[in-house]
Design a protein around this motif. Structure first.
Motif, PDB file in Angstrom:
ATOM      1  N   ALA A   1       0.831  -1.201   0.000  1.00 31.53           N
ATOM      2  CA  ALA A   1       0.000   0.000   0.000  1.00 31.53           C
ATOM      3  C   ALA A   1       0.864   1.249   0.000  1.00 31.53           C
ATOM      4  O   ALA A   1       1.972   1.262   0.546  1.00 31.53           O
ATOM      5  N   ILE A   2       0.327   2.291  -0.622  1.00 28.06           N
ATOM      6  CA  ILE A   2       0.934   3.621  -0.610  1.00 28.06           C
ATOM      7  C   ILE A   2      -0.087   4.571  -0.002  1.00 28.06           C
ATOM      8  O   ILE A   2      -1.215   4.689  -0.494  1.00 28.06           O
ATOM      9  N   ILE A   3       0.292   5.237   1.082  1.00 29.91           N
ATOM     10  CA  ILE A   3      -0.619   6.129   1.796  1.00 29.91           C
ATOM     11  C   ILE A   3      -0.154   7.563   1.596  1.00 29.91           C
ATOM     12  O   ILE A   3       0.947   7.942   2.017  1.00 29.91           O
ATOM     13  N   SER A   4      -0.976   8.348   0.954  1.00 31.45           N
ATOM     14  CA  SER A   4      -0.658   9.751   0.716  1.00 31.45           C
ATOM     15  C   SER A   4      -1.086  10.568   1.918  1.00 31.45           C
ATOM     16  O   SER A   4      -2.251  10.532   2.331  1.00 31.45           O
ATOM     17  N   ILE A   5      -0.148  11.321   2.478  1.00 31.76           N
ATOM     18  CA  ILE A   5      -0.432  12.101   3.680  1.00 31.76           C
ATOM     19  C   ILE A   5      -1.068  13.429   3.266  1.00 31.76           C
ATOM     20  O   ILE A   5      -0.660  14.499   3.659  1.00 31.76           O
TER      21      ILE A   5
END
Length: 655
Positions: A646-650
């Motif tokens: 997963a890639i979580i954009s802040i």
């Protein structure tokens, strides 16, 4: 007669007690206790939460002249101090800020030597230091580790010391390991209450260590002997035949420190992935200018045998093929292309290139496309003409070298690693040590050393069925604890066990597509490969788009779940984004991921997961985009041999 013997024994024990000294330190959190006993010999033990983990370790060093360490030892003075500082690595392979906190016991002995012990929250370490100025030979270094009854190991068995150190980790009881069986480092030992990972760091001008069994719960240190002669008559481009060895392991001159012996100790397998001990105990940075050192991803040719297709030229070892690699790298924000075996005129004539490959033109073309070139080179011819070869490559505009087939751990070879690293630093060239032993501290001194192999990686898919999902979730806890590893992930032809076939030209991987993608978060490698063919990647552009977003260096690492050989889930932060990678063995799993490490707000999570049919068709995957926050608990569901990333954009998803 019996009465006289009893009296003598009693007197002997009384003398031993008089001269015996005991010292003790505890880790900053007080959980690990290290006790040292000096009674002529030197021994120590370690416990975790009052449970004995290392029952006894007897240590010492024997020399050709002068004072032996650990023989008739007498302590002149000792000190115990607490230390706390911050380390900021030039190339943060795990964390951008490392808190270096420990308690140190320093013993100064008669005979001009010291012994330092350190207790950290995640382990202990010791190091001998020689204060004499004489020249001498190290005949042997003694270390006998005795573990509690029932101890087991993840044993990377070697057949000989002349080795790539690429091994599977055999689950063996220590009493099953015979005196003629030995392993390379790092190695994990398991007791009823905790595990110990043993390795070494700050290895300079000294041979690498191995450990051998003896049919008991004791393991003994051994080292390769000092090499006196190599057979030069055999025309071998990469292998060497050692024809004569000395009866000693090293030549030493003047005062010096010996390597740190490192023991990570924990009852939580996650510790071995999070630990920075091998970096903390390394020597400090030796170069001033480091701005030019740029980690990144690499389009790599050897795994896929230059098999590109759908083009109007014949693919292979030629300029057109490598321009295709460069175009692929440029269009996907991949920083480097490696020219692996075949670019030189021959494997030994490495100052000139294959007439079918215009290397200066490829370097020029790459720079035009914002892609740098790294050149593969065999160690033997490089060692024979180091400066001229490296200066030539630099003059062409190459960005670095991938050195292969070292295969030795003796003192000369250890020195050669450092010589290469230093000369490359002078010329501002990156170094990837392939065909190497494990990282042992050099990467902190010379951060242009961006990767090491010393791991049984994906290239073995070309000729074996040994790279299983179980192996893939074993190496992060053991080999990677020593430092970054050049495993070379990114296989796009993925198979479940029943469908796998060995194919040297068109290799496939065991496990799912998501298993491969998760490696880009789980595996630490500042110079990280994409091993498959650009032609395949173009057909799998959605996967490449996901991988190309993942960095190769990190600001923060948190291991969410972990069990050696079973599963792992890692969260890593780079800047304002978080990345999660999870992998499992052949067992399908569901892991709950607690996202409480996030800040306040709502965030976008892009998920790459196993498809519903990945248990049958390993290339099946699904990409989802969901909204999460710090209170979210996400289930990572993985097929057999599966993965989840997963890639979580802040960034608030609503903005």
């Amino acid at each position: 007669m019996k009465k006289i013997a009893f009296i003598l024994l009693t007197l002997f024990l009384m003398v031993q007690q008089i001269y015996s000294q005991t010292f003790e330190i505890k880790s900053p959190n007080k959980n690990i206790r290290l006790q040292v006993v000096v009674n002529g010999e030197i021994s120590w033990s370690a416990s975790l939460n009052e449970n004995v983990i290392i029952k006894e370790a007897r240590i010492g060093m024997n020399f050709s002249s002068g004072q032996d360490f650990g023989t008739n030892s007498q302590v002149k003075r000792h000190s115990i101090k607490e230390y706390s500082s911050i380390i900021t690595p030039v190339i943060p392979h795990k964390d951008a800020v490392i808190k270096d906190e420990f308690v140190q016991l320093t013993l100064t002995f008669k005979g001009k030597y010291q012994l330092k012990f350190r207790a950290y929250n995640d382990g202990v370490a010791y190091q001998f230091a020689d204060e004499s100025t004489s020249d001498k030979n190290v005949m042997e270094e003694k270390m006998s580790l005795t573990f509690p009854e029932g101890a087991r190991s993840f044993f990377p068995k070697e057949n000989k010391m002349y080795s790539h150190n690429e091994r599977l980790y055999l689950k063996k009881s220590l009493v099953e390991i015979a005196s003629d069986e030995f392993c390379s480092l790092p190695v994990v030992f398991t007791t009823d209450n905790a595990k110990v990972l043993f390795t070494e760091t700050a290895l300079h001008d000294y041979p690498g260590m191995f450990v051998k069994g003896n049919g008991s719960t004791t393991m003994d240190a051994i080292h390769p002997k000092f090499v006196l002669e190599i057979d030069t008559k055999k025309k071998q481009d990469r292998h060497q035949t050692i024809t004569k060895e000395a009866d000693y392991i090293a030549k030493v001159s003047g005062s010096r420190d010996y390597p740190w012996r490192v023991f990570m100790i924990s009852d939580d397998d996650r510790t071995f992935v999070e630990s920075n001990l091998t970096f903390q105990l390394s020597k400090p940075l030796a170069i001033k200018n480091t701005e030019w050192i740029k980690p990144g991803k690499v389009a790599w040719d050897w795994y896929n045998a230059n098999n590109i297709y759908g083009v109007d030229f014949k693919s292979g070892l030629n300029t057109a093929t490598y321009k295709y690699y460069i175009d692929f790298a440029s269009s996907n924000n991949i920083e480097y292309v490696i020219l692996d075996e075949g670019w030189t005129k021959s494997t030994t004539k490495i100052l000139d290139f294959n007439p079918d490959i215009d290397v200066p033109e490829l370097i020029r073309y790459g720079k035009e496309k914002n892609v740098e070139i790294i050149l593969w080179v065999l160690w033997k011819p490089l060692d024979a003409n180091l400066v001229q070869i490296l200066e030539t490559y630099k003059s062409w505009g190459a960005k670095g070298i991938k050195v292969d087939f070292m295969q030795r751990n003796d003192q000369y070879m250890v020195n050669s690693y450092e010589k290469i690293a230093k000369e490359c630093a002078r010329l501002e060239l990156l170094v990837d040590f392939h065909g190497s032993f494990k990282p042992s501290g050099l990467r902190r001194v010379y951060p242009n050393v961006v990767n090491y192999e010393g791991v049984k990686g994906s290239e073995n898919n070309k000729f074996s069925k040994s790279i299983t999902p179980e192996h893939n979730v074993t190496i992060p806890f053991i080999r990677m604890a020593a430092g970054p590893m050049d495993y070379t992930p990114g296989a796009m032809i993925n198979r479940q066990d029943a469908d796998f076939q060995i194919n040297f030209e068109r290799p496939m991987s065991l496990g799912t597509r998501a298993h491969q993608v998760a490696m880009y978060v789980v595996y630490e490698a500042p110079l990280q490969m994409l091993c498959d063919s650009p032609s395949i990647y173009y057909k799998e552009q959605e996967t490449v788009n996901f991988i190309s977003q993942i960095p190769t260096i990190w600001d923060e690492t948190i291991v969410l779940h972990g069990a050696i050989g079973d599963y792992i889930a890692v969260a890593r932060r780079k800047g304002s984004k978080w990345y999660i990678g999870a992998m499992t063995d052949w067992t399908s799993r569901k892991l709950e991921l607690d996202l409480s490490f996030l800040k306040e707000g709502n965030f976008k999570m892009e998920v790459f997961r196993d498809g519903k049919n990945a248990n049958r068709f390993a290339e099946d995957y699904k990409i989802d985009i969901i909204e999460v926050n710090k209170d979210s608990k996400i289930t990572a569901e993985m097929s057999a041999g599966g993965g989840w990333a997963a890639i979580i954009s802040i960034k608030d998803i609503n903005k």
